[in-house]
Design an enzyme around this catalytic site. Sequence first.
Site, PDB file in Angstrom:
ATOM      1  N   PRO A  78     -65.428  54.052 -66.473  1.00 32.95           N
ATOM      2  CA  PRO A  78     -64.366  53.150 -65.994  1.00 32.95           C
ATOM      3  C   PRO A  78     -64.445  51.787 -66.656  1.00 32.95           C
ATOM      4  O   PRO A  78     -64.981  50.833 -66.101  1.00 32.95           O
ATOM      5  CB  PRO A  78     -64.625  53.074 -64.486  1.00 32.95           C
ATOM      6  CG  PRO A  78     -66.069  53.377 -64.334  1.00 32.95           C
ATOM      7  CD  PRO A  78     -66.442  54.315 -65.442  1.00 32.95           C
ATOM      8  N   CYS A  79     -63.900  51.697 -67.858  1.00 31.77           N
ATOM      9  CA  CYS A  79     -63.920  50.431 -68.598  1.00 31.77           C
ATOM     10  C   CYS A  79     -62.747  49.533 -68.230  1.00 31.77           C
ATOM     11  O   CYS A  79     -62.783  48.341 -68.470  1.00 31.77           O
ATOM     12  CB  CYS A  79     -63.887  50.695 -70.102  1.00 31.77           C
ATOM     13  SG  CYS A  79     -65.380  51.457 -70.745  1.00 31.77           S
ATOM     14  N   GLN A  80     -61.656  50.126 -67.705  1.00 28.65           N
ATOM     15  CA  GLN A  80     -60.490  49.294 -67.438  1.00 28.65           C
ATOM     16  C   GLN A  80     -60.818  48.238 -66.407  1.00 28.65           C
ATOM     17  O   GLN A  80     -61.338  48.499 -65.365  1.00 28.65           O
ATOM     18  CB  GLN A  80     -59.284  50.148 -66.998  1.00 28.65           C
ATOM     19  CG  GLN A  80     -59.459  50.933 -65.734  1.00 28.65           C
ATOM     20  CD  GLN A  80     -59.993  52.323 -65.963  1.00 28.65           C
ATOM     21  OE1 GLN A  80     -60.816  52.518 -66.814  1.00 28.65           O
ATOM     22  NE2 GLN A  80     -59.533  53.263 -65.165  1.00 28.65           N
TER      23      GLN A  80
END
Length: 399
Positions: A78-80
């Site tokens: 989950p980079c967003q």
Amino acid sequence: MSKIKVFDVFSGAGGFSCGFEMAGCEVIGAIEHDKWAADTFKYNHPHAKMLLGDIETFSTETLKEQIEQPDIIIGGPPCQGFSICVKNAGDPKDPRNSLFVEFIRMAKIFSPKVMVMENVPNIIRAKTKSGIRVVDIIQQEFEKMNYHVYYDVLNASDYGVPQMRQRFVLIAASQELGKPFPLKTHFVEGTDQEDTTKLKKCPTLWEAISDLPDIEAREGSEVMEYTKPAVNEYQQACRRNSTKLYNHLAMKHTKRLVERFSQMTWGQSVSDITDERLKQRKRNGNGRVSDSPYDQNNRRMHPDRICHTITATFYGNFVHPYKNRNFTAREGARIQSFPDSYVFFGKPTVVSKKLLLKEGRTGEAYLCQYSQIGNAVPPLMAKAIAENILKQVDFNKEK
């Protein structure tokens, strides 16, 4: 010949893994922090080792003991937004301050031949505070480990998934790839796409779900019989190896909401309702009509087009093209290209985690069926990615 072994390190319900299995790979293990999503994964991938918990908590020793050597590691860290792992870690837009570092750690531990990462398409435009492109940082981290890195934004409908869905995909391979991404296999009817004579037509929404049992709001069941035959290739493929239908339970809409839906035609949403009695009301507004109904809520989908993007909250985004209700979880799964044999666990929907925790209902603070489906990588897109990799990488060659 032994199957190529895959380790899914941010597995969710397992859409990514499902697609790699469709391509002939063997999914040997997964890491997932959400209990209900992990339950779904375990049921549908019974031979894979599921490690339930936060990825940071698993030591190198534990991972080496529990997971055999993978050939490919897949996942969507989950980079967003980027999740800060450590307080005061600096620039929140730097992926090195996110769970991306754990994806890199898996590469360092196992040195697989291929790493495949997916994420939101906007990551390609994201920059750190100092103006460095996020994808450049990610690429550099993989190149430090001698991987060849390729990335692109893929459209799921290009591979036969009946929805508008774009995803960022990055492939880090120990060998150079001549064609790192799969060629299109499908076109969307009515759009300007080149040379449709060599491509299959992508199924429309109705072609994807029309054989599912007719149910109204408040009807359906978690397990039920098929009531209609499959009428096209997509439906036949979804029904393969499935004798029952799962997760086809309609939401318990109020009579007023059903009546509101009845006033909407294809393409319209709650903001188009003209009947004063049925207009959306303000929250805590003593019955007053909302002056800003959210335009994306409860839009009636057009049956003869592909669907809009199925998100984690799609239970409130879309109205069935013919019924006065939202989609069921199974209809969403069909639009995502999951086979009907893929069963989703946990409750269909839940209220916000914040409210559940406030009320002490910790046993329900997990990803519901709709969220698991909406968060998933569409299996048919994952299958296309996997097949393209398998054609090009020599997994017997020393890294």
